[in-house]
Design an enzyme around this catalytic site. Structure first.
Site, mmCIF file in Angstrom:
data_model
loop_
_atom_site.group_PDB
_atom_site.id
_atom_site.type_symbol
_atom_site.label_atom_id
_atom_site.label_comp_id
_atom_site.label_asym_id
_atom_site.label_seq_id
_atom_site.Cartn_x
_atom_site.Cartn_y
_atom_site.Cartn_z
ATOM 1 N N GLU A 155 26.892 73.509 -11.547
ATOM 2 C CA GLU A 155 26.056 73.130 -10.299
ATOM 3 C C GLU A 155 24.621 73.309 -10.564
ATOM 4 O O GLU A 155 23.803 72.495 -10.212
ATOM 5 C CB GLU A 155 26.827 73.322 -8.999
ATOM 6 N N HIS A 206 33.145 67.198 1.720
ATOM 7 C CA HIS A 206 34.285 68.149 1.840
ATOM 8 C C HIS A 206 33.391 69.183 2.649
ATOM 9 O O HIS A 206 33.479 70.299 2.713
ATOM 10 C CB HIS A 206 34.688 68.793 0.861
ATOM 11 N N ASP A 247 41.782 73.774 2.118
ATOM 12 C CA ASP A 247 41.066 74.613 0.777
ATOM 13 C C ASP A 247 40.583 76.007 1.580
ATOM 14 O O ASP A 247 40.109 76.785 0.851
ATOM 15 C CB ASP A 247 40.107 73.866 0.315
ATOM 16 N N ARG A 303 35.733 65.103 3.803
ATOM 17 C CA ARG A 303 36.998 64.608 3.187
ATOM 18 C C ARG A 303 38.042 63.681 3.916
ATOM 19 O O ARG A 303 38.638 62.844 3.191
ATOM 20 C CB ARG A 303 37.633 65.901 2.681
#
Length: 320
Positions: A62, A113, A121, A171
Site C-alpha cells: 500500500e 470496508h 473481519d 462493505r
C-alpha cells in the site's frame, strides 16, 4: 418537509464506487486506477477489464501504491487508489502526508470496508479513526457518501476537483435511497427532512439510520431536521449554522470514533459561531470486534433508537 425516502433496493456503496470509476474511465482517459490486491473487494474489476492499460495491480504494498499514485500525477494523470480504509489511511499515513498532501498531489484515495459494518473481519480491519486522520491533513477533502447512488456520483465528481481527496465507503448492502441522476457537489450538505425541534447531522451509513430516527421522533411529536453531511471537509458551515439557529440543538451520527470525526467537525463550527447543546452518536472511544454488521451497530449504539434518544436528551439540555 415530510420524510418520503424509501429503499429502492439495497446495494453496497463499494459497488457505487466501482460503477463510478468505470464511468469515469469512459469519460476521461487521464483517469487511472491502482489497487493493492483487492480488486474484487473494491469492485474495480469493470475498470480493469475495460482499461487494462490504465489499471495497476501493485500487490500488498500500500505504501508503494501511494508513492506510485503521487508520481502519476506529475504526468497529468488522475490516480484513484483502492484498498480497505484501514490500509488506505493508518498503514500509509506517512506516505500520504509526505508524498500526497504536503505537495497537494491530485490523488483520489478511495477506501472501502470502513467502520463497524465491515463486520466479521473484526477490530484490526474496522478502522474507526480514519476520518480524523484524514481531515487533519492540510488540503485534504474528506467525503463519506450515504448510499450506492451517492457514492457513484461522488466518485465521478472528485475527478473534477484538483487536489487530494479521501473517499470513504463500505462493505455491506445498504438501503439505496438518494436519486439515481443526482449531481454531487463537494462541500454542500443536503437537507433531507426539515424540522424545527432538533438538528440531526449524519454521514455515511448513518444517514439512513437518521431518517429512521426521524420517524420515531415524529411519532412523539418531535420535528427533527435531517441533514446529510457527505463532505466532512470542507464542511458546510452555512447549512449547519442555519439549522441550529432554527432548532437550538444538534445531534451528530457517524460510524466512527467519537473523537476526530463528524461530531468534532460540527462542534467546531457550532462552538465558534453559534453555541448550542450537542450530543454525539458514535463509537465511544473503543475498537470494534467481529460480528454481523447489524449486531455491531446495536452493540456500539449506532441505531435509529440511539439517535432518537440522543435527540430527546439534547432537547432537554436546550431547556436549561
Amino acid at each position: 418537509m415530510k420524510n418520503t425516502y424509501t429503499d429502492s433496493g439495497a446495494k453496497d456503496t463499494r459497488s457505487g464506487f466501482g460503477a463510478g470509476l468505470l464511468e469515469l474511465g469512459r469519460r476521461n482517459d487521464r483517469v487511472v486506477a491502482l489497487c493493492a490486491d483487492l480488486t474484487g473487494s473494491l469492485k474495480m474489476d469493470g475498470f480493469k477489464k475495460a482499461f487494462p492499460e490504465r489499471f495497476f495491480q501493485v500487490g500488498i504494498a500500500e505504501a508503494n501504491m501511494m508513492g506510485i499514485a503521487a508520481g502519476l500525477t506529475i504526468g497529468g494523470y488522475i490516480p484513484f487508489t483502492g484498498t480497505f480504509a484501514n490500509f488506505s489511511t493508518g498503514r500509509v499515513y506517512d506516505q500520504i502526508r509526505q508524498s500526497i498532501a504536503y505537495s497537494h498531489k491530485n490523488v483520489k484515495i478511495c477506501a472501502s470496508h470502513a467502520g463497524l459494518t465491515l463486520g466479521e473481519d473484526g477490530a484490526t480491519h474496522q478502522i474507526l479513526e480514519d476520518i480524523g486522520l484524514m481531515r487533519m491533513l492540510p488540503g485534504m477533502v474528506v467525503i463519506n457518501p450515504c448510499d450506492y447512488n451517492q457514492t457513484k456520483a461522488a466518485t465521478i465528481a472528485i475527478a473534477e476537483h484538483y487536489g487530494p481527496v479521501y473517499l470513504r465507503f463500505g462493505r455491506p448492502k445498504w438501503p439505496n435511497f438518494t436519486p439515481e441522476d443526482q449531481t454531487f457537489e463537494i462541500g454542500k450538505a443536503i437537507t433531507l427532512v426539515e424540522g424545527k425541534d432538533v438538528s440531526i447531522f449524519a454521514t455515511g451509513h448513518m444517514v439512513w439510520m437518521a431518517l429512521q430516527a426521524q420517524k420515531l421522533l415524529a411519532d412523539r411529536g418531535i420535528e427533527a431536521e435531517i441533514i446529510n453531511i457527505h463532505t466532512i471537509k470542507p464542511i458546510d458551515r452555512e447549512a449547519i449554522l442555519n439549522s441550529v439557529a432554527k432548532t437550538g440543538c444538534a445531534v451528530t451520527a457517524e460510524e466512527h470514533n467519537r473523537y476526530g470525526g463528524l461530531g468534532d467537525a460540527v462542534a467546531q463550527v457550532i462552538l465558534t459561531a453559534h453555541p448550542v447543546p450537542q450530543e454525539y452518536v458514535a463509537v465511544n472511544d473503543s475498537f470494534g470486534e467481529s460480528g454481523k454488521p447489524e449486531e455491531l451497530l446495536a452493540k456500539y449504539g449506532l441505531t435509529p433508537e440511539n439517535i432518537a434518544a440522543a435527540a430527546v436528551r439534547v432537547m432537554e439540555r436546550k431547556k436549561h
